[in-house]
Design a protein around this motif. Structure first.
Motif, PDB file in Angstrom:
ATOM      1  N   PHE A 476       0.830  -1.205   0.000  1.00 35.64           N
ATOM      2  CA  PHE A 476       0.000   0.000   0.000  1.00 35.64           C
ATOM      3  C   PHE A 476       0.864   1.254   0.000  1.00 35.64           C
ATOM      4  O   PHE A 476       0.566   2.237  -0.676  1.00 35.64           O
ATOM      5  CB  PHE A 476      -0.923   0.004   1.214  1.00 35.64           C
ATOM      6  CG  PHE A 476      -2.080  -0.967   1.108  1.00 35.64           C
ATOM      7  CD1 PHE A 476      -2.387  -1.579  -0.091  1.00 35.64           C
ATOM      8  CD2 PHE A 476      -2.861  -1.257   2.225  1.00 35.64           C
ATOM      9  CE1 PHE A 476      -3.449  -2.468  -0.190  1.00 35.64           C
ATOM     10  CE2 PHE A 476      -3.923  -2.144   2.134  1.00 35.64           C
ATOM     11  CZ  PHE A 476      -4.218  -2.754   0.925  1.00 35.64           C
ATOM     12  N   LEU A 486      -4.775   1.723  -4.869  1.00 38.13           N
ATOM     13  CA  LEU A 486      -4.476   0.660  -3.935  1.00 38.13           C
ATOM     14  C   LEU A 486      -5.303  -0.558  -4.327  1.00 38.13           C
ATOM     15  O   LEU A 486      -6.496  -0.436  -4.631  1.00 38.13           O
ATOM     16  CB  LEU A 486      -4.812   1.065  -2.494  1.00 38.13           C
ATOM     17  CG  LEU A 486      -3.688   1.761  -1.720  1.00 38.13           C
ATOM     18  CD1 LEU A 486      -3.280   3.047  -2.400  1.00 38.13           C
ATOM     19  CD2 LEU A 486      -4.105   2.025  -0.275  1.00 38.13           C
ATOM     20  N   VAL A 488      -6.987  -4.103  -3.442  1.00 34.87           N
ATOM     21  CA  VAL A 488      -7.503  -4.975  -2.390  1.00 34.87           C
ATOM     22  C   VAL A 488      -8.319  -6.057  -3.081  1.00 34.87           C
ATOM     23  O   VAL A 488      -9.060  -5.776  -4.034  1.00 34.87           O
ATOM     24  CB  VAL A 488      -8.384  -4.192  -1.394  1.00 34.87           C
ATOM     25  CG1 VAL A 488      -8.942  -5.112  -0.318  1.00 34.87           C
ATOM     26  CG2 VAL A 488      -7.580  -3.054  -0.763  1.00 34.87           C
ATOM     27  N   ALA A 534      -6.582   0.275   4.170  1.00 33.41           N
ATOM     28  CA  ALA A 534      -6.173   1.022   2.978  1.00 33.41           C
ATOM     29  C   ALA A 534      -6.651   2.470   3.052  1.00 33.41           C
ATOM     30  O   ALA A 534      -5.898   3.409   2.753  1.00 33.41           O
ATOM     31  CB  ALA A 534      -6.721   0.340   1.725  1.00 33.41           C
ATOM     32  N   ILE A 557      -9.383   2.948  -4.500  1.00 31.44           N
ATOM     33  CA  ILE A 557      -9.118   1.552  -4.172  1.00 31.44           C
ATOM     34  C   ILE A 557      -9.760   0.677  -5.243  1.00 31.44           C
ATOM     35  O   ILE A 557     -10.944   0.821  -5.542  1.00 31.44           O
ATOM     36  CB  ILE A 557      -9.686   1.194  -2.783  1.00 31.44           C
ATOM     37  CG1 ILE A 557      -8.990   2.019  -1.693  1.00 31.44           C
ATOM     38  CG2 ILE A 557      -9.507  -0.296  -2.503  1.00 31.44           C
ATOM     39  CD1 ILE A 557      -9.570   1.813  -0.308  1.00 31.44           C
TER      40      ILE A 557
END
Length: 646
Positions: A476, A486, A488, A534, A557
């Motif tokens: 991250f 980011l 995920v 995050a 994200i």
């Protein structure tokens, strides 16, 4: 979010006199002191006689106004007053000035007595000394404050708030005044006795003033200078700071500073342990000593995340010697050098033997155990990356199951006192091959423990560790530095987290409790939602999350989907039968075992699968023998004929 440099009236220029040499600056300061002493001598006369120009005395003593200032400057030089950098000057450094002024005043007395003529009233030297101290100190005070003012209004710097007005905060503020990146605009401290006062010339504010300071001062960063605070306290502070559009950085902990790992002035990003608020429990020395002190220790996978930390903590407990067993040449080189530096710091000497080898190499492992007389083995060697092992099923089985079996059998054969397996929470109701192989490794040790008289086998199960290879935190951080996004895998995925030092310490202590076949489970605290983590890291970097509600944000994200073998939630216990131990962070679990016949059958089946290169058969054998193993994806082994390569 673009940073604002609020105090940059003249961008990119050097401070006045910054181009001058140190010697030139010293000469200018000497001239200032000469003028100050001259004025102080005149003030001595004027104060004592209440006249602006006491001509009756000045005619007779005009030569004093050259000799005394010259003498004073020479004395200041002798006593080292000019060797001190003014902006870092404290009271102890000013004693050279005090001595110089007192001797100069004494010189006036002795000259008056020696000439046997009343050149001035006897109180003039006293008045001169007092005025000289004020003027000489005032010179330095004005220069230091002028430098600070120029730093704030002339040099292009980011204005920052320092959270913590203690000793670390003061040292940090002093260092920042000399750097070209940050200007310490204000202190913030929760200590009410400090609020409203000035520390190192900087005003201290309460925490509820942060928003106002940020708005009025164009603050870009908040620097945490509270190295002695617990993680729980830091978490409360970070929760408070998270709402502000600033980048939060922190100083290292006191333990790291003392250990020499980092410099006090080295700022770093906020660590995940600070975000979690998790404080480790000090190790119980007696438990550590049982397995380590004065013993020969062998650590397999010594260059890995857990293995290398086990090596370091073993050194602190002063073993007889350490055997590093590692497949990677570079990894074993790194940990060997790290241990050398650690022993230099601790001023101790412990033999360290670096061995390259595979845990499945029976003859080499046996030779290592015999040659060095190993008494305790910490088995940390394993393939642990879930997606990688999913794509290399047979190698995962060979290393994690048969590698463990090989080392464990040899440990029992050669009467090693303790064998401790580093296990994982992914062994509980696994959804992937890696977790299934680690669970089978546990079952292997439980079976060996039944008939083992001289070797105590135990295993320690825990979740993710911070800073390990593959950890989301450095990923991250790199993605944030690159501007995002980011990544995920799923919005709801959660994980347990623990620091590597805490995990290694608990592994050693749990191993000392083992009586044979024990499954120890570490208290991992509360699981963390990765998407929340995050978002927090984005905000604490001084940036805004970009999503549907905030399309103008900085970093978004992306959810990439669960990888092969990955599960949403991790567990630490298979059953409910768990009891406490003498350590508050260690529990003992009682779980089902395979019979010796069942275990022998599955091992034969897995061995045949490896020999024939049948990864489907290998995974099926695991699924049929490991209770709760339910693969979350189809077979993706890269060498399986069933898998279609793109």
């Amino acid at each position: 979010m673009r940073k604002n440099r609020a105090h940059s009236y003249v961008s990119g220029k050097l401070l006045p006199f910054s181009f001058m040499s140190r010697k030139s600056k010293r000469y200018i300061l000497m001239l200032c002191d000469f003028v100050a002493l001259t004025i102080a001598l005149w003030a001595g006369y004027a104060i004592r006689l209440s006249e602006w120009w006491p001509s009756a005395y000045l005619k007779e003593t005009a030569w004093f106004f050259v000799v005394v200032p010259v003498l004073g400057v020479v004395l200041f030089y002798i006593f080292g007053l000019y060797r001190t950098v003014i902006r870092y000057m404290d009271l102890s450094a000013f004693w050279g000035g005090v001595y110089g002024v007192l001797i100069s005043a004494a010189f006036l007395f002795f000259v008056d007595i020696w000439l046997q003529y009343p050149l001035f009233p006897r109180s003039v030297p006293i008045a001169f000394a007092l005025a000289a101290l004020v003027f000489v100190a005032g010179n330095r005070f004005l220069i230091a404050n002028l430098y600070r003012w120029l730093q704030q209004h002339y040099v292009d710097k980011d204005s920052v708030i320092i959270y913590g007005a203690g000793a670390a905060g003061v040292q940090l503020a002093t260092s920042l005044l000399d750097c070209r990146e940050y200007f310490p605009l204000a202190f913030v401290d929760d200590d009410k006795s400090l609020q409203g006062s000035r520390v190192a010339g900087i005003k201290v504010f309460p925490a509820d003033s942060i928003a106002k300071i940020i708005e009025m001062g164009g603050v870009t960063d908040i620097l945490l200078a509270i190295p002695s605070a617990s993680h729980a306290i830091k978490k409360k502070i970070l929760d408070r700071l998270e709402v502000f559009p600033v980048h939060v950085k922190t100083l290292p902990s006191v333990d790291e500073i003392v250990a020499g790992k980092v410099d006090l002035n080295q700022l770093r990003e906020v660590e995940l342990e600070d975000l979690l608020g998790r404080d480790s429990v000090p190790p119980i020395k007696e438990l550590v000593d049982i397995s380590v002190k004065g013993k020969v220790i062998m650590i397999t996978g010594a260059g890995g995340s857990i293995g290398s930390e086990l090596c370091r903590q073993v050194v602190y407990a002063k073993p007889k010697s350490i055997v590093l067993y590692e497949l990677s040449e570079f990894a074993v080189y790194q940990i060997e050098k790290s241990l050398e530096q650690l022993m230099i710091q601790l001023q101790i000497q412990i033999p360290v033997y670096a061995l390259l080898g595979n845990v499945g190499d029976k003859s080499r492992v046996a030779e290592a155990i015999q040659r060095f007389g190993v008494q305790t083995i910490y088995h940390a060697a394993a393939y642990k990356h879930v997606p990688i092992v999913e794509q290399n099923v047979l190698e995962g089985i060979n290393n994690n199951v048969f590698g463990t079996l090989t080392v464990a059998l040899l440990a029992r054969k050669h009467n090693v006192e303790r064998f401790v397996l580093v296990s994982t929470d992914k062994a509980v109701r696994p959804t992937n091959v890696m977790g299934a192989t680690k669970r089978l490794a546990e079952l292997v040790l439980q079976d060996l423990a039944v008939e083992s008289k001289n070797t105590a086998f135990s295993m320690v199960r825990f979740g993710n560790v911070l800073g390990s290879s593959g950890s989301v935190v450095p990923l991250f951080r790199r993605q944030i530095s690159e501007g995002g996004p980011l990544t995920v895998t799923h919005p709801d995925i959660t994980r347990f987290f623990m620091t590597i030092p805490e995990a290694a310490s608990l592994v050693i202590q749990a191993g000392s409790m083992g009586q044979g076949g024990d499954v120890f489970v570490l208290d991992m605290g509360t699981p963390v939602k990765i998407s929340d983590l995050a978002e927090r890291m984005i905000r604490l970097s001084g940036l805004e999350l970009k999503d549907e509600a905030h399309p103008e944000g900085d970093i978004e994200i992306h959810y990439t989907g669960l990888r092969p073998g990955e599960k949403l939630y991790e567990e630490l216990l298979i059953g409910e039968d768990v009891v406490a131990t003498s350590h508050p962070k260690i529990m003992r679990a009682h779980e089902e075992m395979l019979t010796a016949t069942q275990l022998r059958f599955v091992l034969e089946r897995l061995k045949n699968a490896i020999e024939t290169g049948d990864s489907r058969e290998g995974r099926d054998a695991l699924q049929e023998s490991i209770k709760g193993f339910l693969p979350s994806s189809c077979l993706v082994d890269l060498l399986s004929e069933e898998v279609v390569l793109h």
